[in-house]
Design an enzyme around this catalytic site. Structure first.
Site, PDB file in Angstrom:
ATOM      1  N   ARG A 196       4.800   0.959  10.044  1.00 59.31           N
ATOM      2  CA  ARG A 196       6.045   1.234  10.778  1.00 59.31           C
ATOM      3  C   ARG A 196       6.665   0.004  11.411  1.00 59.31           C
ATOM      4  O   ARG A 196       7.903  -0.104  11.468  1.00 59.31           O
ATOM      5  CB  ARG A 196       5.765   2.301  11.857  1.00 59.31           C
ATOM      6  N   LYS A 244       0.861  -1.190   0.000  1.00 54.44           N
ATOM      7  CA  LYS A 244       0.000   0.000   0.000  1.00 54.44           C
ATOM      8  C   LYS A 244       0.893   1.234   0.000  1.00 54.44           C
ATOM      9  O   LYS A 244       1.742   1.386   0.870  1.00 54.44           O
ATOM     10  CB  LYS A 244      -0.895  -0.013   1.248  1.00 54.44           C
ATOM     11  N   GLY A 273       0.553  -3.294  14.916  1.00 55.32           N
ATOM     12  CA  GLY A 273       1.945  -2.885  15.092  1.00 55.32           C
ATOM     13  C   GLY A 273       2.030  -1.567  15.832  1.00 55.32           C
ATOM     14  O   GLY A 273       1.676  -1.494  17.017  1.00 55.32           O
ATOM     15  N   GLY A 324      -0.762  -0.362  17.942  1.00 54.68           N
ATOM     16  CA  GLY A 324      -1.042  -1.166  19.125  1.00 54.68           C
ATOM     17  C   GLY A 324      -1.823  -2.449  18.948  1.00 54.68           C
ATOM     18  O   GLY A 324      -1.881  -3.265  19.865  1.00 54.68           O
ATOM     19  N   GLY A 342      -3.688  -0.671  11.666  1.00 55.54           N
ATOM     20  CA  GLY A 342      -3.626  -0.448  13.108  1.00 55.54           C
ATOM     21  C   GLY A 342      -2.800  -1.504  13.813  1.00 55.54           C
ATOM     22  O   GLY A 342      -2.547  -1.396  15.014  1.00 55.54           O
ATOM     23  N   LYS A 351      -7.114   7.919  -0.187  1.00 54.32           N
ATOM     24  CA  LYS A 351      -8.306   8.364   0.577  1.00 54.32           C
ATOM     25  C   LYS A 351      -9.027   9.462  -0.191  1.00 54.32           C
ATOM     26  O   LYS A 351      -9.214  10.587   0.271  1.00 54.32           O
ATOM     27  CB  LYS A 351      -7.920   8.809   1.982  1.00 54.32           C
ATOM     28  N   VAL A 352      -9.441   9.077  -1.392  1.00 52.00           N
ATOM     29  CA  VAL A 352     -10.026  10.017  -2.353  1.00 52.00           C
ATOM     30  C   VAL A 352     -11.304  10.626  -1.768  1.00 52.00           C
ATOM     31  O   VAL A 352     -12.152   9.903  -1.233  1.00 52.00           O
ATOM     32  CB  VAL A 352     -10.322   9.280  -3.676  1.00 52.00           C
ATOM     33  N   ALA A 353     -11.436  11.947  -1.875  1.00 53.72           N
ATOM     34  CA  ALA A 353     -12.591  12.616  -1.253  1.00 53.72           C
ATOM     35  C   ALA A 353     -12.919  13.885  -2.026  1.00 53.72           C
ATOM     36  O   ALA A 353     -12.623  14.995  -1.583  1.00 53.72           O
ATOM     37  CB  ALA A 353     -12.292  12.939   0.209  1.00 53.72           C
TER      38      ALA A 353
HETATM   39  O1  C5P Z   1       2.557   2.602  10.491  1.00 51.92           O
HETATM   40  P1  C5P Z   1       1.184   2.015  10.645  1.00 51.92           P
HETATM   41  O2  C5P Z   1       1.168   0.520  10.695  1.00 51.92           O
HETATM   42  O3  C5P Z   1       0.397   2.640  11.763  1.00 51.92           O
HETATM   43  O4  C5P Z   1       0.448   2.426   9.258  1.00 51.92           O
HETATM   44  C1  C5P Z   1      -0.929   2.271   9.065  1.00 51.92           C
HETATM   45  C2  C5P Z   1      -1.266   2.641   7.654  1.00 51.92           C
HETATM   46  O5  C5P Z   1      -2.651   2.460   7.424  1.00 51.92           O
HETATM   47  C3  C5P Z   1      -0.966   4.079   7.280  1.00 51.92           C
HETATM   48  O6  C5P Z   1      -0.598   4.099   5.913  1.00 51.92           O
HETATM   49  C4  C5P Z   1      -2.293   4.781   7.476  1.00 51.92           C
HETATM   50  O7  C5P Z   1      -2.410   5.905   6.632  1.00 51.92           O
HETATM   51  C5  C5P Z   1      -3.254   3.698   7.043  1.00 51.92           C
HETATM   52  N1  C5P Z   1      -4.606   3.769   7.553  1.00 51.92           N
HETATM   53  C6  C5P Z   1      -4.921   3.756   8.902  1.00 51.92           C
HETATM   54  N2  C5P Z   1      -6.235   3.786   9.301  1.00 51.92           N
HETATM   55  C7  C5P Z   1      -7.215   3.794   8.373  1.00 51.92           C
HETATM   56  C8  C5P Z   1      -6.924   3.796   7.022  1.00 51.92           C
HETATM   57  C9  C5P Z   1      -5.588   3.765   6.643  1.00 51.92           C
HETATM   58  O8  C5P Z   1      -4.008   3.695   9.741  1.00 51.92           O
HETATM   59  N3  C5P Z   1      -8.475   3.699   8.742  1.00 51.92           N
END
Ligand code: C5P
Length: 212
Positions: A192, A31, A172, A175, A170, A60-62
């Site tokens: 990350r 992604k 990693g 949390g 979410g 995140k097209v808007a």
């Molecule tokens: O680094 P991390 O694992 O937190 O990255 C999460 C990824 O998922 C980022 O690219 C963030 O923009 C994306 N994302 C998110 N929550 C959403 C949609 C996308 O964290 N609802």
């Protein structure tokens, strides 16, 4: 059993190619989003194509329907396999994204509920549920729902049923653990915790095994 998608939010071609190459064989999709594409241009899609896995553009097209269609044209013209759109601009804007994606042979995922704490202000609860229903009605291929609130992702799964996919961020750094959501989703999104790891391949391997 869920796939593993790498959120490649690094800056610059060299770092992106380094991480993608290091994780070869451990990922089901990559992604990309604004941090990477604004630092490299959309040509990065071709550079990452060597990974031979789908590249999904998280823009995140808007916007209004016409602009959404134009954005999709660029994304799929660059070689992406999928795009992530917002739904809160309404059913016509969402339909434009879904239809343009399908016209180009791509897939369209719809953000319904975000994973960060601030999502609770707007992008959660009844709003998220309405957007999930809208995504299903528009013929979207899937939705984005939070690993950080697995009970919400379960609720959204109940709304869309089993014919659409859920990708879940979410895990990693934010949390959540793969085990929290893997039974509700088709893929976990990890950024990350993989690309900042000393050994990204080992980190990706561990997430992939735990998502299975
Ligand atoms: O680094 P991390 O694992 O937190 O990255 C999460 C990824 O998922 C980022 O690219 C963030 O923009 C994306 N994302 C998110 N929550 C959403 C949609 C996308 O964290 N609802």
């Amino acid at each position: 059993m869920a796939d593993l998608l790498l959120a490649l939010d690094v800056k610059g071609k060299a770092e992106a190619v380094r991480v993608a190459a290091a994780c070869a064989g451990e990922l089901d999709a990559i992604k990309i989003g604004y941090p990477l594409v604004l630092s490299t241009g959309l040509g990065i899609v071709k550079d990452l194509a060597k990974s031979e896995i789908p590249i999904i553009a998280d823009f995140k097209v808007a916007d209004i329907p016409n602009t959404n269609s134009l954005i999709c044209e660029e994304v799929f013209g660059a070689g992406c396999a999928g795009i992530i759109t917002h739904a809160f601009c309404g059913s016509d804007s969402l339909a434009a994204c879904v239809d343009a994606s399908h016209d180009h042979g791509g897939v369209c995922f719809v953000v319904c509920e975000m994973s960060h704490p601030g999502a609770l202000d707007f992008l959660s609860g009844e709003n998220a549920e309405r957007m999930a229903r809208m995504a299903k009605a528009a013929g979207a291929d899937g939705i984005i729902a939070p690993a950080t609130r697995p009970e919400r992702t379960a609720t959204l799964r109940g709304i869309i049923g089993s014919s659409m996919k859920i990708y879940s961020p979410g895990v990693g750094a934010q949390g959540a653990q793969p085990e929290d959501v893997k039974k509700y989703v088709d893929g976990i999104i990890v950024g990350r915790a993989i690309y900042e790891a000393a050994d990204p391949k080992a980190a990706a391997h561990e997430f992939r095994v735990r998502a299975r």
